[in-house]
Design an enzyme around this catalytic site. Sequence first.
Site, mmCIF file in Angstrom:
data_model
loop_
_atom_site.group_PDB
_atom_site.id
_atom_site.type_symbol
_atom_site.label_atom_id
_atom_site.label_comp_id
_atom_site.label_asym_id
_atom_site.label_seq_id
_atom_site.Cartn_x
_atom_site.Cartn_y
_atom_site.Cartn_z
ATOM 1 N N GLY A 14 36.552 24.333 -13.181
ATOM 2 C CA GLY A 14 36.657 24.811 -14.615
ATOM 3 C C GLY A 14 35.400 24.030 -15.576
ATOM 4 O O GLY A 14 35.449 24.595 -16.637
ATOM 5 N N LYS A 32 45.635 29.574 0.354
ATOM 6 C CA LYS A 32 44.783 28.394 -0.223
ATOM 7 C C LYS A 32 45.424 27.290 -0.573
ATOM 8 O O LYS A 32 46.202 27.374 -1.470
ATOM 9 C CB LYS A 32 44.066 29.186 -1.405
ATOM 10 C CG LYS A 32 42.509 28.157 -1.763
ATOM 11 C CD LYS A 32 42.261 28.695 -3.139
ATOM 12 C CE LYS A 32 41.324 27.668 -3.431
ATOM 13 N NZ LYS A 32 40.953 27.852 -5.042
ATOM 14 N N ALA A 57 34.959 26.189 -7.024
ATOM 15 C CA ALA A 57 35.089 25.438 -8.014
ATOM 16 C C ALA A 57 33.748 24.747 -8.786
ATOM 17 O O ALA A 57 32.715 24.262 -8.121
ATOM 18 C CB ALA A 57 35.884 24.272 -7.926
ATOM 19 N N GLY A 58 33.603 24.984 -10.056
ATOM 20 C CA GLY A 58 32.358 24.496 -10.882
ATOM 21 C C GLY A 58 31.147 25.327 -10.907
ATOM 22 O O GLY A 58 30.176 24.857 -11.405
ATOM 23 N N ASN A 63 36.133 31.544 -10.651
ATOM 24 C CA ASN A 63 37.319 32.003 -11.611
ATOM 25 C C ASN A 63 36.851 31.943 -13.083
ATOM 26 O O ASN A 63 36.468 32.946 -13.785
ATOM 27 C CB ASN A 63 38.572 31.320 -11.186
ATOM 28 C CG ASN A 63 39.611 31.877 -12.134
ATOM 29 O OD1 ASN A 63 40.808 31.684 -11.659
ATOM 30 N ND2 ASN A 63 39.618 32.717 -13.209
ATOM 31 N N THR A 64 36.623 30.591 -13.605
ATOM 32 C CA THR A 64 36.453 30.281 -14.988
ATOM 33 C C THR A 64 35.391 30.988 -15.565
ATOM 34 O O THR A 64 35.239 31.588 -16.570
ATOM 35 C CB THR A 64 36.275 28.843 -15.112
ATOM 36 O OG1 THR A 64 37.707 28.344 -14.663
ATOM 37 C CG2 THR A 64 36.004 28.412 -16.518
#
Length: 256
Positions: free
Chosen positions: A158, A97, A184-185, A206-207
């Site tokens: 995040g 990645k 992301a986001g 993830n976050t």
Amino acid sequence: MSDLIIANRTFSSRLLVGTGKFSSNAAMVAAMEGSGCEIVTVALRRVDVDDPQDSLLSHIDRQKYLLLPNTSGARDAEEAVRLARLARAAGCEPWIKLEVTPDPYYLLPDPIETLKAAEILVKEGFIVLPYINADPVLAKRLQEIGTATVMPLGAPIGTNRGLRTREQIAIIIEQAIVPVIVDAGLGAPSHAAEAMELGADAVLVNTALAVARDPGLMGQAFRKGVEAGREGYLAGLGSQRHQAEASSPLTGFLRN
């Protein structure tokens, strides 16, 4: 629901999971198991890929999950390429990645250095999954040089703000010749569902999992959101209208 195919490899799950920010390795494993994911990303700067007993890596079942090393923290193409080569030298599969984020505040990807690194890595035989801004022109260039996917951001890393780049991602999906993974986001299962309804092939989270009170349960929620969004897309969503339209036509009796 149809399988996800990346570089001729088949996956039944369309949800990828990151491994950062978790309060413990146990919480990370719970999120992975709850999500049903088959691809797990790991920042090369956070682990010792030469050590099978590395605290984080030892908790990832390599028979169950494809370990996708990422070049998070790389500030330019040279750093990203060096990290990718180190991962392959340590015995990792040649999947990478690609992340090049020189700005430590917003962590936005550098389009020029990302393209430069991707060109090098593709020529060296890597299966490259590049993290990018939701830039349709860059996405097209990356596909032309042979990346396995493109991974446009929904919002900055995040932030949990959802699909703030919806219009640009729609263009990327329309023009895509490889899988589009929104990365992301995404902070809620509904965000993942929205991305999938739009036609994305997969999402990476993830976050939202790591900061949840119950990461395992949140993993399940995101899995369901991804599945619902994908099924909605395949079923064919109705077009949006400005004027109301009755689901049942008015009869003569009601008119009278």
